[in-house]
Design an enzyme around this catalytic site. Structure first.
Site, short mmCIF file in Angstrom:
data_model
loop_
_atom_site.label_atom_id
_atom_site.label_comp_id
_atom_site.label_asym_id
_atom_site.label_seq_id
_atom_site.Cartn_x
_atom_site.Cartn_y
_atom_site.Cartn_z
N SER A 226 0.85 -1.20 0.00
CA SER A 226 0.00 0.00 0.00
C SER A 226 0.88 1.25 0.00
O SER A 226 0.62 2.21 -0.74
CB SER A 226 -0.92 0.02 1.23
N ASN B 164 -6.55 -9.18 -7.59
CA ASN B 164 -6.59 -9.93 -6.33
C ASN B 164 -7.93 -10.60 -6.06
O ASN B 164 -8.03 -11.47 -5.21
CB ASN B 164 -6.22 -9.01 -5.17
N GLN C 140 -0.04 -9.60 -6.56
CA GLN C 140 -0.55 -10.97 -6.72
C GLN C 140 0.27 -11.78 -7.72
O GLN C 140 0.20 -13.00 -7.72
CB GLN C 140 -2.03 -10.95 -7.14
N SER D 156 4.60 -7.17 -2.30
CA SER D 156 4.38 -7.29 -0.85
C SER D 156 4.76 -8.69 -0.36
O SER D 156 4.32 -9.69 -0.91
CB SER D 156 2.90 -7.02 -0.54
N GLY D 157 5.56 -8.73 0.70
CA GLY D 157 6.07 -10.00 1.20
C GLY D 157 5.01 -10.98 1.67
O GLY D 157 5.12 -12.19 1.46
N HIS D 158 3.96 -10.46 2.32
CA HIS D 158 3.02 -11.39 2.96
C HIS D 158 2.12 -12.12 1.98
O HIS D 158 1.34 -12.99 2.38
CB HIS D 158 2.24 -10.71 4.08
N THR E 68 14.54 3.45 10.43
CA THR E 68 15.40 2.29 10.67
C THR E 68 14.80 1.07 9.98
O THR E 68 13.61 0.80 10.11
CB THR E 68 15.54 2.03 12.18
N CYS F 128 -9.53 -6.18 2.25
CA CYS F 128 -9.40 -4.76 2.53
C CYS F 128 -10.72 -4.03 2.32
O CYS F 128 -10.93 -2.96 2.87
CB CYS F 128 -8.36 -4.14 1.62
C1 PLP Z 1 -2.69 -7.28 -0.70
C2 PLP Z 1 -2.60 -6.36 -1.87
C3 PLP Z 1 -2.10 -5.05 -1.72
C4 PLP Z 1 -1.72 -4.48 -0.40
O1 PLP Z 1 -0.54 -5.02 0.11
P1 PLP Z 1 -0.14 -4.66 1.61
O2 PLP Z 1 1.30 -5.08 1.69
O3 PLP Z 1 -1.03 -5.45 2.49
O4 PLP Z 1 -0.31 -3.19 1.77
C5 PLP Z 1 -2.02 -4.25 -2.85
N1 PLP Z 1 -2.41 -4.70 -4.05
C6 PLP Z 1 -2.89 -5.94 -4.24
C7 PLP Z 1 -3.27 -6.39 -5.61
C8 PLP Z 1 -3.02 -6.81 -3.15
O5 PLP Z 1 -3.50 -8.03 -3.33
#
Ligand code: PLP
Length: 384
Positions: A73, A149, A177, A197-199, A235, A322
């Site tokens: 984000s 997504n 994605q 995004s890592g997660h 940091t 979200c």
């Molecule tokens: C999950 C997602 C995000 C947001 O990623 P965050 O690291 O949680 O902020 C942005 N774009 C897409 C397409 C996503 O699936």
């Protein structure tokens, strides 16, 4: 807690054991501030640079073009900020189906700037002619997501980038994605900026990346210390940075094998779900991520289905995490031309390497009966 069937991997993923093992020493042993002068702090500094190299390699970039952020984000917000400062007159082009971190950033720009939102066809893809037509001499950024997504639909990124290059317009893609599921080469594909995004690929939450092509001049996003080449102060989240480096490398190494496995689960789910009467597949069979499926069940609400799946220990979503909590139907499905009611009857299933055939069968065993039960009590369901 009962054994869960986790089919919500587009919302977030489990941290893999190897990633956890890689990051833990940077919380317990090498917890030093990477900017400190003593030699012990060098371990942290080196770990960051190693991870930067791993991320760069995975997307075909140079290390110096990788900026770590707190999440995608933030990366998406930053990309708009960079584009905004490049021209006096600013025009943004994005799409109606973006993640909210792009959509709401774009919406905010409307206070001062012109923003064009491209629509999509019923298969969820933009029209290239439409994009070309909307680029003007003031257009400073085209921001179009790599893969959606909610539906998993992949956009024609190479062709979009080609059009932008031809017109001299900066191109950013939210590839959250796509990373780890599709081969990406930012240089070959002419992508100017890219968010990830890592997660979403088995690293922890709270670590993102913005790739910015080195030809692009830009100012600091966060002012303060000289971290991230002075562009983003604060940091460094060393453990998470180590984790994202490890996770992206792992994803690249295993991509083909895992995609094949996930794809076969997806096919099994697809065939099983299509047996249910009055079900609509929301997506594009030829241009889709291997792990996401989206369906609408006529006459029932997605929320109701999710609650019943939850009672069976199955985690799915309707739309994205979200935007859930709002009663509005998915903006993505609405943009694909679904009616309000059909969009509201949608369920997204998103898989990962941890899912099994047995889980798919368990899902299929309960899904049909749940829909049947909900339709039996639905005021809007008419048996045809
Ligand atoms: C999950 C997602 C995000 C947001 O990623 P965050 O690291 O949680 O902020 C942005 N774009 C897409 C397409 C996503 O699936």
């Amino acid at each position: 807690m009962q054994e869960l069937i986790y089919f919500d991997n587009a919302a977030t993923t489990k941290v893999s054991k190897s990633v956890l093992d890689a990051m833990l020493p940077y919380l317990e042993q090498f917890y030093f501030n990477p900017s400190s002068i003593y030699s012990a702090a060098n371990f942290s500094k080196e770990a960051i640079e190693k991870a930067r190299g791993q991320v760069a390699k995975a997307i075909g970039a140079q290390s110096s073009e990788i900026y770590f952020t707190s999440c995608a984000s933030e990366s998406n917000n930053w990309a708009f900020d960079i584009a905004k400062k490049r021209k006096a007159q600013v025009h943004f082009i994005t799409t109606e189906i973006e993640h909210v971190s792009v959509l709401r950033t774009a919406k905010y720009q409307e206070k001062e700037h012109k923003v064009t939102y491209l629509g999509v066809n019923d298969d969820g893809r933009i029209s290239l002619g439409d994009l070309e037509k909307n680029i003007t001499k003031n257009t400073s950024l085209v921001s179009i997501m790599y893969a959606n997504n909610e539906t998993g639909v992949i956009q024609p990124i190479d062709e979009i980038a080609e059009i932008c290059a031809k017109k001299g317009v900066l191109f950013h893609t939210d590839a959250v994605q796509a990373v780890g599921k599709l081969p990406i080469d930012v240089k070959k594909q002419k992508v100017g900026m890219l968010s990830l995004s890592g997660h979403k690929f088995h690293a922890p939450k709270g670590i993102g990346v913005l790739y910015v092509n080195k030809e692009i001049q830009f100012n600091s996003f966060l002012f303060g210390g000289s971290q991230e080449s002075g562009k983003r102060a604060g940091t460094e989240n060393v453990a998470n940075i180590v984790a994202i480096g490890c996770a992206i490398e792992e994803a690249m190494v295993c991509m083909q094998k895992e995609n094949e496995k996930i794809q076969s689960l997806r096919e099994l789910l697809f065939d099983g779900i299509m047996q249910i009467p009055q079900v609509k597949f929301n997506g594009c069979r030829n241009h889709s991520l291997p792990n996401i499926l989206n369906f609408s069940f006529e006459g029932v609400e997605g929320e109701g289905i999710l609650l019943h799946l939850d009672l069976n220990g199955i985690c799915c979503s309707s739309g994205s995490a979200c935007t859930s909590g709002s009663l509005d139907p998915s903006h993505v499905l609405m943009a694909m031309g679904l009616s309000h009611a059909t969009a509201q009857g949608s369920v997204r299933i998103s898989l990962s390497k941890y899912n099994t055939q047995q889980e798919v069968h368990q899902f299929l065993d309960v899904c049909g009966p749940i829909i049947e039960k909900l339709r039996a009590i639905s005021p809007i369901w008419q048996r045809s």
